[in-house]
Structure formats: C-alpha cells, structure tokens
Design an enzyme around this catalytic site. Sequence first.
Site, PDB file in Angstrom:
ATOM      1  N   ILE A  14      10.555  -4.750   4.578  1.00  0.00           N
ATOM      2  CA  ILE A  14       9.412  -5.662   4.417  1.00  0.00           C
ATOM      3  C   ILE A  14       9.574  -6.541   3.178  1.00  0.00           C
ATOM      4  CG2 ILE A  14       7.887  -4.047   3.148  1.00  0.00           C
ATOM      5  CD1 ILE A  14       6.933  -6.601   5.902  1.00  0.00           C
ATOM      6  N   SER A  36      14.521   0.114  -7.412  1.00  0.00           N
ATOM      7  CA  SER A  36      14.849   0.659  -6.099  1.00  0.00           C
ATOM      8  C   SER A  36      16.171   1.396  -6.222  1.00  0.00           C
ATOM      9  CB  SER A  36      14.944  -0.496  -5.092  1.00  0.00           C
ATOM     10  OG  SER A  36      14.674  -0.066  -3.791  1.00  0.00           O
ATOM     11  N   ARG A  37      16.262   2.539  -5.548  1.00  0.00           N
ATOM     12  CA  ARG A  37      17.435   3.393  -5.750  1.00  0.00           C
ATOM     13  C   ARG A  37      18.728   2.751  -5.267  1.00  0.00           C
ATOM     14  NH1 ARG A  37      15.330   8.023  -2.112  1.00  0.00           N
ATOM     15  NH2 ARG A  37      15.296   6.115  -0.892  1.00  0.00           N
ATOM     16  N   LYS A  90       0.643  -1.701   2.850  1.00  0.00           N
ATOM     17  CA  LYS A  90      -0.155  -0.841   3.710  1.00  0.00           C
ATOM     18  C   LYS A  90       0.725   0.269   4.278  1.00  0.00           C
ATOM     19  CE  LYS A  90       0.917  -0.929   7.588  1.00  0.00           C
ATOM     20  NZ  LYS A  90       2.049  -0.871   8.583  1.00  0.00           N
TER      21      LYS A  90
HETATM   22  P1  NAP Z   1      11.924   0.847   4.533  1.00  0.00           P
HETATM   23  O1  NAP Z   1      12.781  -0.379   4.602  1.00  0.00           O
HETATM   24  O2  NAP Z   1      12.298   2.019   5.355  1.00  0.00           O
HETATM   25  O3  NAP Z   1      11.737   1.358   3.041  1.00  0.00           O
HETATM   26  C1  NAP Z   1      11.566   0.493   1.954  1.00  0.00           C
HETATM   27  C2  NAP Z   1      12.381   1.009   0.783  1.00  0.00           C
HETATM   28  O4  NAP Z   1      11.708   2.114   0.185  1.00  0.00           O
HETATM   29  C3  NAP Z   1      13.752   1.545   1.152  1.00  0.00           C
HETATM   30  O5  NAP Z   1      14.708   0.520   1.320  1.00  0.00           O
HETATM   31  C4  NAP Z   1      14.077   2.443  -0.027  1.00  0.00           C
HETATM   32  O6  NAP Z   1      14.720   1.704  -1.052  1.00  0.00           O
HETATM   33  C5  NAP Z   1      12.691   2.889  -0.508  1.00  0.00           C
HETATM   34  N1  NAP Z   1      12.509   4.310  -0.178  1.00  0.00           N
HETATM   35  C6  NAP Z   1      12.761   4.913   0.995  1.00  0.00           C
HETATM   36  N2  NAP Z   1      12.554   6.239   0.880  1.00  0.00           N
HETATM   37  C7  NAP Z   1      12.162   6.453  -0.383  1.00  0.00           C
HETATM   38  C8  NAP Z   1      11.844   7.621  -1.114  1.00  0.00           C
HETATM   39  N3  NAP Z   1      11.925   8.827  -0.567  1.00  0.00           N
HETATM   40  N4  NAP Z   1      11.477   7.482  -2.400  1.00  0.00           N
HETATM   41  C9  NAP Z   1      11.451   6.275  -2.995  1.00  0.00           C
HETATM   42  N5  NAP Z   1      11.789   5.129  -2.349  1.00  0.00           N
HETATM   43  C10 NAP Z   1      12.131   5.225  -1.058  1.00  0.00           C
HETATM   44  O7  NAP Z   1      10.421   0.484   4.922  1.00  0.00           O
HETATM   45  P2  NAP Z   1       9.707  -0.905   5.219  1.00  0.00           P
HETATM   46  O8  NAP Z   1       9.804  -1.204   6.657  1.00  0.00           O
HETATM   47  O9  NAP Z   1      10.112  -1.930   4.244  1.00  0.00           O
HETATM   48  O10 NAP Z   1       8.196  -0.430   4.978  1.00  0.00           O
HETATM   49  C11 NAP Z   1       7.720  -0.112   3.704  1.00  0.00           C
HETATM   50  C12 NAP Z   1       6.215  -0.174   3.714  1.00  0.00           C
HETATM   51  O11 NAP Z   1       5.827  -1.495   4.138  1.00  0.00           O
HETATM   52  C13 NAP Z   1       5.578   0.801   4.701  1.00  0.00           C
HETATM   53  O12 NAP Z   1       4.383   1.319   4.175  1.00  0.00           O
HETATM   54  C14 NAP Z   1       5.275  -0.058   5.926  1.00  0.00           C
HETATM   55  O13 NAP Z   1       4.163   0.416   6.663  1.00  0.00           O
HETATM   56  C15 NAP Z   1       4.968  -1.392   5.259  1.00  0.00           C
HETATM   57  N6  NAP Z   1       5.202  -2.526   6.154  1.00  0.00           N
HETATM   58  C16 NAP Z   1       6.357  -2.631   6.874  1.00  0.00           C
HETATM   59  C17 NAP Z   1       6.513  -3.684   7.770  1.00  0.00           C
HETATM   60  C18 NAP Z   1       7.785  -3.872   8.559  1.00  0.00           C
HETATM   61  O14 NAP Z   1       7.824  -4.749   9.456  1.00  0.00           O
HETATM   62  N7  NAP Z   1       8.853  -3.124   8.316  1.00  0.00           N
HETATM   63  C19 NAP Z   1       5.510  -4.623   7.938  1.00  0.00           C
HETATM   64  C20 NAP Z   1       4.376  -4.532   7.135  1.00  0.00           C
HETATM   65  C21 NAP Z   1       4.231  -3.481   6.271  1.00  0.00           C
HETATM   66  P3  NAP Z   1      15.849   2.419  -1.961  1.00  0.00           P
HETATM   67  O15 NAP Z   1      16.703   3.223  -1.054  1.00  0.00           O
HETATM   68  O16 NAP Z   1      16.565   1.261  -2.589  1.00  0.00           O
HETATM   69  O17 NAP Z   1      15.071   3.260  -2.961  1.00  0.00           O
END
Ligand code: NAP
Length: 307
Positions: A14, A36-37, A90
């Site tokens: 996101i 970010s890790r 969110k």
């Molecule tokens: P994601 O790509 O799976 O995760 C975002 C980042 O969070 C990962 O790249 C990772 O970065 C870090 N992360 C993952 N596990 C972690 C842990 N155990 N501890 C600390 N950091 C961690 O997720 P995303 O799709 O971007 O979604 C993130 C949030 O945005 C969620 O709440 C989701 O509901 C919301 N969101 C997503 C979308 C969408 O379309 N994807 C849309 C609107 C809102 P590092 O490995 O670099 O730490």
Amino acid sequence: MTPIQLAIAGVGKIVYDQHAPAIAGNADFKLVATASRNHRIEGVTAYKSMTEMLGSGTAIEAISLCMPPQYRYEAAREALEAGKHVFLEKPPGATLSEVESLKQLAAKKGVTLFASWHSRHAPAVQVVKRHLQEHAPRQVKVIWREDVRHWHPDQEWIWQPGGLGVFDPGINALSIVTEILPQAMFLKQATLEVPSNRQTPIAARLGFTDALGTDVQADFDWRQTGEQTWDIVIETDSTRVHLKKGGHELWINDAPCELPVEGEYPSLYAHFCKLVRSGSSDVDVAPLRHVADAFMLGEHVVTDAFV
Ligand code: NAP
C-alpha cells in the site's frame, strides 16, 4: 507554510501503490525517512526500525504506520511517546482496546492521531451521505466480492489472528456504510466461513439494523474470480442509489452522477494535514467495532481448506 516532515513505517504494497505517490503530490508533506525491516523508498533515508529512526536525530513531525494491523500498536505507541503525529492505515489496530489506548496517549501528548479509512474518501461517499439526509434509507445491500489470490498474494498475516481475513476488504465497505447512514447500525446476525486450515474467514454474511429498522445486508466473499464487485445498493423512500467500484461510480435512479475527481489517498493526506495543523485527532472505530461484533456474534462455519 513549511511542509510537515513525514516518515513512513512498514513499507509494502500500500505504501508503493498509494502513500508514496499521494505524499509526492502534496506540498504540505515532505517524506524524510522510512522505518522498515526489508523495504525502502528510492531516495529516502531508510532505517530498519521505529526505534532506530526515532533515535537517529532526523527531524520528523509525523509518521504513517502501514505495517499489518497485528504489528502496529507498539510502533504507534513509540511514535506517540516521542511526540509525533500518527497516521494509522486501516484497520487502526488488532483490537478495539489498543486503539483506545493510543487515543488516550495521543491526547495526553497533545499530538494528532488519525485512524484512516481510505474508502470513506472515495468520490461518491459524501455525495451519497448528503442524499441520505434527504431520502431516508430503507434497505442497504453490500456486495464485496473479490479474488484473494489476486489482491493478497503471499500475505500470510491476513490469514492469521488479527489479520481479519475477508474483513480486511470488507471493513472498507463497513467504513462507507457507517459514514453515509444517518443512523448508527448494529449487527443482528452473521455467518463467517473459515477455511479448515486458516484462522480468519474467507467469506461472511452479515445482517444489521438500526433504531429505525433499516435493513442492511452485507455479503463479503474472497472466492470471486473474473469480474470483481464492490457495490452498495440503497433503496430509499423515493430513490435507488447504487455505488459501484467501491464508491468511485454513482448511479441514482439508474442515471450516472458527476463526481469529484480527487483520489482516496490524496484526500486522506489533505485531511491528515488539516488535523495536524489544527491540533485535532480523528479516531472513529465504528467499522472495526462491527467486525469485532461479527467475530463475537457470528456463527463460525468451517469450509474448504484454502491453498
Ligand atoms: P504488506 O505489503 O503485506 O505489508 C506492509 C509491510 O509491513 C511489509 O512490506 C513489511 O515491511 C511490514 N511488515 C510485515 N510484517 C511485519 C511484522 N511482523 N512486523 C513489522 N512489520 C511488518 O501489506 P499491505 O498490503 O501494504 O497492507 C498494510 C496495511 O495497509 C494493512 O492494514 C492493509 O489492510 C492496509 N491496506 C492495504 C491495501 C492494499 O491494497 N494492499 C489497501 C488499503 C489498505 P518490512 O518487511 O520491510 O518490515
């Protein structure tokens, strides 16, 4: 005015898709660091953790937290304790109580806490909200059906406790419905289908009502292939309102409506700027509360394993 010095924690899908472009297009913010890790944003100073970033001496006024919800509370607490304004992706947390704890901490520290709901910033939402103030809703049907394999590949956190399963997109629909309905609704019954090898639902059907007896039905399903559906249909006392594509298209009585063009994330950051500059917070947990109610009241049905 000098731009707000902003950092992002939890760089992933996101952030690359929405936060980074929205910030780049908003002169009220300057992106100065990430924490970010494993991930970073080209050209922006990168730290491995919130602790490292806060200890670095980089001038930071506000931080957007974009990691999965289960891992957000500690980071948010650390940021607020350090006196930073905080933008929460969110859902704002893994539990209602941790969001309450953050709200109290932000108030104590005198900084902004923003629990963002991006779908509320879809262009049709405020138009429909005004329409429903003049045309009483009688029946609401929410159909939110998408293909989890397409939208959430390799996101294990989403299937783990606190990851919400199909409520991760479904909560977006609930954020719209709770914004536009003139009365607060409450859950009457729910069925959650949980794959036999997973912890969170792949589908859910929910029935709500409100003090006036409005019938609100929601159908969330992650098994939809082909055309994806993010629709809300509202029968009012005299009109039929159809939000399509998550609130990016609007039809009233089968006629298309002109909508403002601002995107969801540019609008979210404009709102965050206003909150920071006016010294206020915006923390509405209603969508998360309905999800918590669904987990509490809902019948849990075991369904086919998801591989
Ligand atoms: P994601 O790509 O799976 O995760 C975002 C980042 O969070 C990962 O790249 C990772 O970065 C870090 N992360 C993952 N596990 C972690 C842990 N155990 N501890 C600390 N950091 C961690 O997720 P995303 O799709 O971007 O979604 C993130 C949030 O945005 C969620 O709440 C989701 O509901 C919301 N969101 C997503 C979308 C969408 O379309 N994807 C849309 C609107 C809102 P590092 O490995 O670099 O730490």
